[in-house]
Design a protein around this motif. Sequence first.
Motif, PDB file in Angstrom:
ATOM      1  N   ASP A 119       1.097  -1.274  -0.254  1.00  0.00           N
ATOM      2  CA  ASP A 119       0.193   0.032   0.158  1.00  0.00           C
ATOM      3  C   ASP A 119       0.896   1.587  -0.097  1.00  0.00           C
ATOM      4  OD1 ASP A 119      -2.675   1.044   0.290  1.00  0.00           O
ATOM      5  OD2 ASP A 119      -2.007   1.916   2.017  1.00  0.00           O
ATOM      6  N   LYS A 223      -5.387   2.281   7.385  1.00  0.00           N
ATOM      7  CA  LYS A 223      -5.267   2.867   6.384  1.00  0.00           C
ATOM      8  C   LYS A 223      -3.633   3.987   6.784  1.00  0.00           C
ATOM      9  CE  LYS A 223      -9.147   4.933   7.145  1.00  0.00           C
ATOM     10  NZ  LYS A 223      -9.603   3.997   7.822  1.00  0.00           N
ATOM     11  N   TYR A 418      -5.716  10.503   4.241  1.00  0.00           N
ATOM     12  CA  TYR A 418      -5.181   9.306   4.123  1.00  0.00           C
ATOM     13  C   TYR A 418      -4.359   8.541   2.787  1.00  0.00           C
ATOM     14  CZ  TYR A 418      -8.418   8.450   8.022  1.00  0.00           C
ATOM     15  OH  TYR A 418      -8.889   8.298   9.176  1.00  0.00           O
ATOM     16  N   TRP A 419      -2.933   7.933   2.916  1.00  0.00           N
ATOM     17  CA  TRP A 419      -2.471   7.685   1.738  1.00  0.00           C
ATOM     18  C   TRP A 419      -3.522   6.918   0.474  1.00  0.00           C
ATOM     19  CZ3 TRP A 419       1.733   8.958  -0.042  1.00  0.00           C
ATOM     20  CH2 TRP A 419       2.861   8.153  -0.977  1.00  0.00           C
ATOM     21  N   ASN A 420      -3.196   7.478  -0.603  1.00  0.00           N
ATOM     22  CA  ASN A 420      -3.733   6.975  -2.249  1.00  0.00           C
ATOM     23  C   ASN A 420      -5.232   7.099  -1.324  1.00  0.00           C
ATOM     24  OD1 ASN A 420      -1.698   7.121  -3.564  1.00  0.00           O
ATOM     25  ND2 ASN A 420      -0.711   5.223  -3.218  1.00  0.00           N
ATOM     26  N   GLN A 421      -6.043   7.264  -0.554  1.00  0.00           N
ATOM     27  CA  GLN A 421      -7.522   6.754  -0.381  1.00  0.00           C
ATOM     28  C   GLN A 421      -8.349   8.806  -0.185  1.00  0.00           C
ATOM     29  OE1 GLN A 421      -8.964   4.113   1.801  1.00  0.00           O
ATOM     30  NE2 GLN A 421      -7.089   3.658   2.238  1.00  0.00           N
ATOM     31  N   GLU A 423     -11.429   9.353  -1.916  1.00  0.00           N
ATOM     32  CA  GLU A 423     -12.925   9.047  -0.411  1.00  0.00           C
ATOM     33  C   GLU A 423     -12.706   9.172   0.810  1.00  0.00           C
ATOM     34  OE1 GLU A 423     -11.692   7.419  -2.793  1.00  0.00           O
ATOM     35  OE2 GLU A 423     -12.279   7.842  -4.860  1.00  0.00           O
ATOM     36  N   GLU A 424     -11.737   8.787   1.574  1.00  0.00           N
ATOM     37  CA  GLU A 424     -12.036   8.318   2.854  1.00  0.00           C
ATOM     38  C   GLU A 424     -11.693   9.395   3.639  1.00  0.00           C
ATOM     39  OE1 GLU A 424     -12.983   5.283   4.581  1.00  0.00           O
ATOM     40  OE2 GLU A 424     -12.808   3.910   3.669  1.00  0.00           O
ATOM     41  N   THR A 425      -9.713  10.419   2.566  1.00  0.00           N
ATOM     42  CA  THR A 425      -9.808  11.508   3.483  1.00  0.00           C
ATOM     43  C   THR A 425     -11.197  12.624   3.520  1.00  0.00           C
ATOM     44  OG1 THR A 425      -7.627  10.970   2.619  1.00  0.00           O
ATOM     45  CG2 THR A 425      -8.341  13.450   3.131  1.00  0.00           C
TER      46      THR A 425
END
Length: 567
Positions: A119, A223, A418-421, A423-425
């Motif tokens: 990840d 995450k 959040y790393w490479n996320q 939408e989550e961020t």
Amino acid sequence: MTTDKIWLRHYPDQIPSSLSYENKTLHSYLKEAAHTFPNKEALDFLGKTMTYGEVYDEALRLANQLILLGIKKGDRVAVMLANSPQAVICYYGVLMSGAIVVQTNPLYVEREIEHQVNDSEAKVMICLDALFPRVEKIRGDSSLEHVIVTSIKDYLSFPKNLIYPFVQKRQTGMKVTIDYNDNTHHLTSILASGQAVEPEVTVDPSEDLALLQYTGGTTGLAKGVMLTHSNLVINTQQAGAWMYRMRAGEERTLAALPFFHVYGMTVVMNFSIMYRSKMIILPKFDPVQALKAIDKHEITLFPGTPTMYVGLINEPSMKKYDLSSIKVCLSGSAPLPLEVQEKFEKLSGGKLVEGYGLTETSPVVMSMPIWGKQKTGSTGIPWPDTDADILSVQTNQSAKDGEIGEIIVKGPQVMKGYWNQPEETAASFNEDWFLTGDMGYRDEDGYFHIVDRKKNVIIAGGFNIYPREIEEVLYEHVGIQEAVVIGIPDPYRGETVKAFIVLKEHQRLTSDELQAFCRKRLASFKVPRLFEFRDELPKTMVGKVLRRVLLEEEKKKLQSDETTGNH
């Protein structure tokens, strides 16, 4: 949303509401300490000491060797080490190279290591020799280009360094053989051939990442939390302001919290380096070893977790040791039961206060004033430059004082995302407020009270039940050492309250006795219907109880009962 910040009236005069922060990289503090106090002892590891000058020298050598291995600014380097001198050297060495540290839990199994490495797209892994077989298994399917291996014995004094391999083999039942080559390196050799000069890497503290810290894994897939140099520098400076009676260069910190956990990394390692404290490093927490270290080294600062303080309180040999040197203990990672706080303060004479934070906030956002107004059951008030509020579940606006809602925070220590996320961020923020997922309320003085994690709330028969409240009651019982409460599936009530109990030595209790004890102190719908007595509870290495593991066990039991027809 705006808040009145009424908690500021309870700040001691010595703590300003806003601080002036230094626009520096995290590793610059090690450089300053080494240049100003090169011969001052930075750490003690089982009798082996290193000065600030020596730690800085080795961190520089590692940084330059990483660059020779192809590491460029912004690349990720995974560090999977127990508390040790190497953990400090490698952490700061990676930062000096311009790379991003990916802290990796040494307890992780192959699946978890593989997820985190891939990840983050880590190019290098630095690990203990005992962990190398796990890394080797996932290496071919990962982004790793190089593995650097070290052993605990490499930084032990004579004769412990000679004895350790035999102890390791007896404890693990294995002897690790490593074939060192162009892609597998020994840390000692790497450092011996490295140059102790400062690499020419330009880092922007406010924009460039220092750390990818993966969320705990107690609730599912972890995450990567993106923390900048400034996030970590600021939170460490906030800690220094809060502990204003601590004197730079004079303190001795017990480093029992794992450095790979954001809490231990900030309030132990980063704080010690920034304020030139001496770290007494324990590779893992053991009550007797901790007591010996406090007594021998006259520890003044002991950040820990409730389970650590519980372990010390219940250690039969505790009275043999002098704990009077302790000035401050900061408790985090889990709720601190009042009984534990009062007993430990009485035994040590020091102050033990609860703090609150998250991986996403570097980690601390608030704590009880150490030398100020105390409130029973509260997790305290926000730190300088930090704002907090309660988001009403009903209105999605600021809740009234005393109303339970979701705790939201904002401040300069809050993550980049959040790393490479993306939408989550986006989902974790409401404008510039970070949604913590924790439920609590603010009282009329501005003190915050946490009732539980949003995901831990038990809904039984339509009632919202907060496990922390029940656990606080259970800890009041003289026979209980540890307690955790979860909701288990119930076809009639939705969920049923179940308590898992670890008794103190030589204590005997029955479920009926504990139910009667709880009924006197809790509304009937909150009283656990089920009790299970255990010798120990499943925990993370930092001491946080893995509720998910307990819940999974219960669900398996339920499925087994349905299969066999037992109800």
